[in-house]
Design an enzyme around this catalytic site. Structure first.
Site, PDB file in Angstrom:
ATOM      1  N   ALA A 143       0.798  -1.223   0.000  1.00  0.00           N
ATOM      2  CA  ALA A 143       0.000   0.000   0.000  1.00  0.00           C
ATOM      3  C   ALA A 143       0.833   1.276   0.000  1.00  0.00           C
ATOM      4  O   ALA A 143       0.352   2.317  -0.453  1.00  0.00           O
ATOM      5  CB  ALA A 143      -0.938  -0.001   1.207  1.00  0.00           C
ATOM      6  N   GLY A 175       3.762   1.621  -1.573  1.00  0.00           N
ATOM      7  CA  GLY A 175       4.537   1.754  -2.800  1.00  0.00           C
ATOM      8  C   GLY A 175       3.841   2.658  -3.802  1.00  0.00           C
ATOM      9  O   GLY A 175       2.699   3.093  -3.590  1.00  0.00           O
ATOM     10  N   ARG A 176       4.523   2.966  -4.906  1.00  0.00           N
ATOM     11  CA  ARG A 176       3.957   3.881  -5.907  1.00  0.00           C
ATOM     12  C   ARG A 176       2.636   3.371  -6.458  1.00  0.00           C
ATOM     13  O   ARG A 176       1.651   4.097  -6.524  1.00  0.00           O
ATOM     14  CB  ARG A 176       4.952   4.092  -7.062  1.00  0.00           C
ATOM     15  CG  ARG A 176       4.476   5.118  -8.078  1.00  0.00           C
ATOM     16  CD  ARG A 176       5.514   5.352  -9.149  1.00  0.00           C
ATOM     17  NE  ARG A 176       5.704   4.171  -9.987  1.00  0.00           N
ATOM     18  CZ  ARG A 176       6.499   4.119 -11.049  1.00  0.00           C
ATOM     19  NH1 ARG A 176       7.216   5.185 -11.370  1.00  0.00           N
ATOM     20  NH2 ARG A 176       6.609   3.016 -11.763  1.00  0.00           N
ATOM     21  N   MET A 177       2.601   2.091  -6.858  1.00  0.00           N
ATOM     22  CA  MET A 177       1.364   1.551  -7.406  1.00  0.00           C
ATOM     23  C   MET A 177       0.315   1.356  -6.316  1.00  0.00           C
ATOM     24  O   MET A 177      -0.881   1.549  -6.554  1.00  0.00           O
ATOM     25  CB  MET A 177       1.631   0.225  -8.118  1.00  0.00           C
ATOM     26  CG  MET A 177       2.155   0.372  -9.529  1.00  0.00           C
ATOM     27  SD  MET A 177       1.095   1.394 -10.585  1.00  0.00           S
ATOM     28  CE  MET A 177      -0.473   0.526 -10.462  1.00  0.00           C
ATOM     29  N   GLY A 201       1.155  -8.628 -16.275  1.00  0.00           N
ATOM     30  CA  GLY A 201       2.298  -7.737 -16.299  1.00  0.00           C
ATOM     31  C   GLY A 201       1.923  -6.329 -16.704  1.00  0.00           C
ATOM     32  O   GLY A 201       2.737  -5.416 -16.612  1.00  0.00           O
ATOM     33  N   GLY A 219       0.017  -7.833  -9.372  1.00  0.00           N
ATOM     34  CA  GLY A 219       0.725  -7.055 -10.375  1.00  0.00           C
ATOM     35  C   GLY A 219       2.222  -7.017 -10.160  1.00  0.00           C
ATOM     36  O   GLY A 219       2.933  -6.319 -10.887  1.00  0.00           O
ATOM     37  N   LYS A 276      14.133   4.187 -18.859  1.00  0.00           N
ATOM     38  CA  LYS A 276      13.814   2.752 -18.936  1.00  0.00           C
ATOM     39  C   LYS A 276      15.066   1.983 -19.347  1.00  0.00           C
ATOM     40  O   LYS A 276      15.754   2.360 -20.298  1.00  0.00           O
ATOM     41  CB  LYS A 276      12.676   2.512 -19.934  1.00  0.00           C
ATOM     42  CG  LYS A 276      12.173   1.067 -19.934  1.00  0.00           C
ATOM     43  CD  LYS A 276      10.880   0.946 -20.710  1.00  0.00           C
ATOM     44  CE  LYS A 276      10.365  -0.488 -20.734  1.00  0.00           C
ATOM     45  NZ  LYS A 276      10.082  -0.996 -19.367  1.00  0.00           N
ATOM     46  N   HIS A 312       9.552   4.590 -24.932  1.00  0.00           N
ATOM     47  CA  HIS A 312       9.456   4.874 -23.508  1.00  0.00           C
ATOM     48  C   HIS A 312      10.437   5.988 -23.120  1.00  0.00           C
ATOM     49  O   HIS A 312      11.287   6.389 -23.914  1.00  0.00           O
ATOM     50  CB  HIS A 312       9.746   3.622 -22.675  1.00  0.00           C
ATOM     51  CG  HIS A 312       8.609   2.657 -22.621  1.00  0.00           C
ATOM     52  ND1 HIS A 312       8.388   1.724 -23.608  1.00  0.00           N
ATOM     53  CD2 HIS A 312       7.613   2.478 -21.701  1.00  0.00           C
ATOM     54  CE1 HIS A 312       7.312   1.009 -23.301  1.00  0.00           C
ATOM     55  NE2 HIS A 312       6.826   1.449 -22.153  1.00  0.00           N
ATOM     56  N   HIS A 313      10.320   6.433 -21.877  1.00  0.00           N
ATOM     57  CA  HIS A 313      11.176   7.486 -21.334  1.00  0.00           C
ATOM     58  C   HIS A 313      12.645   7.056 -21.305  1.00  0.00           C
ATOM     59  O   HIS A 313      12.968   5.869 -21.360  1.00  0.00           O
ATOM     60  CB  HIS A 313      10.703   7.857 -19.928  1.00  0.00           C
ATOM     61  CG  HIS A 313      10.574   6.674 -19.018  1.00  0.00           C
ATOM     62  ND1 HIS A 313      11.635   6.128 -18.329  1.00  0.00           N
ATOM     63  CD2 HIS A 313       9.490   5.905 -18.706  1.00  0.00           C
ATOM     64  CE1 HIS A 313      11.230   5.099 -17.614  1.00  0.00           C
ATOM     65  NE2 HIS A 313       9.924   4.933 -17.823  1.00  0.00           N
TER      66      HIS A 313
END
Length: 249
Positions: free
Chosen positions: A12, A14-16, A102, A77, A139, A135-136
């Protein structure tokens, strides 16, 4: 509006996990009954489903605990699981319903389904397939995991193993393209969240299927949609293609 289900969030802080909390807290039909991280012991009996974006070890431990008690259902996830950990998740899914993916973007998973269906219908002798992703700059891996999922979808549509038909990057004197191969191209620039395109090309026409991520919250929204779907399913290991109805659950 009445409450439809009670959810828990693993990882909870974490970022996600924080992104999932934001999505769930904005809904009036869901109660967040537990928020926890590794080392904490939640009351699992309060939850109909738990959304887990933690670590491989924590995900396996949570899956085994839920399987032993017969619930709740899980949405997992976490990435980077070893083959042994994947096997543990499969065993847990014999006793509880688990959605594992994923990428929880609804758009990307719709794209995966469309790519597989297109590949089934477009003859490999006449249609080349290229998967392009951007992508950025931060990555570190290429092609992206999502690009590989799209390549797998195309290979599945043609009933072949991606490892057998994947082309190396086009660079230098490569010779003519061999029919039936699936190619990949990657770009890294700026802060691009994620752009994926699958190009089907014949001598006469091209078909382009693509997806662009605009906000990272889309992954949390997809995980919540998976939670709403899986909470009342029978035991089994599902993915977003099941959630979106591309195959019968």
């Amino acid at each position: 509006m009445s409450v439809i289900f009670h959810a828990g969030i693993s990882g909870a802080r974490g970022r996600m996990g924080r992104a999932v909390s934001t999505v769930l807290d904005a809904r009036e039909d869901v109660v967040v009954a537990a928020r926890f991280d590794r080392g904490e012991t939640p009351d699992l009996s309060l939850c109909d489903v738990i959304i887990d974006f933690s670590t491989p070890d924590s995900s396996v431990e949570l899956a085994q605990t839920c399987a032993e008690r017969g619930g709740p259902a899980l949405v997992i996830g976490s990435t980077g699981l070893t083959p042994e950990q994947e096997t543990d998740i499969h065993k847990a899914a014999e006793k509880i319903a688990i959605v594992r993916s994923g990428n929880f973007s609804l758009g990307v998973n719709i794209l995966i389904g469309l790519v597989e269906h297109a590949a089934q219908r477009l003859d490999a002798a006449d249609w080349d397939i290229e998967v392009l992703e951007t992508h950025h700059r931060r990555k570190v891996d290429a092609p992206s995991g999502t690009a590989l999922m799209l390549g797998e979808a195309a290979a599945n549509g043609r009933d072949v193993d991606l490892a057998d038909v994947r082309s190396p990057p086009w660079d230098g004197i490569t010779g003519e393209r061999e029919a039936g191969r699936i190619g990949f191209a990657s770009m890294r620039a700026g802060g691009v969240i994620g752009e994926h395109t699958v190009l089907f090309a014949s001598e006469d026409e091209t078909l382009t299927l693509s997806h662009s991520a605009i906000d990272r919250s889309l992954f949390a929204k997809g995980a919540v949609a998976a939670a709403a779907w899986v909470r009342s399913r029978k035991p089994g290991l599902y993915d977003m293609q099941d959630v979106l109805g591309f195959r019968q659950a």
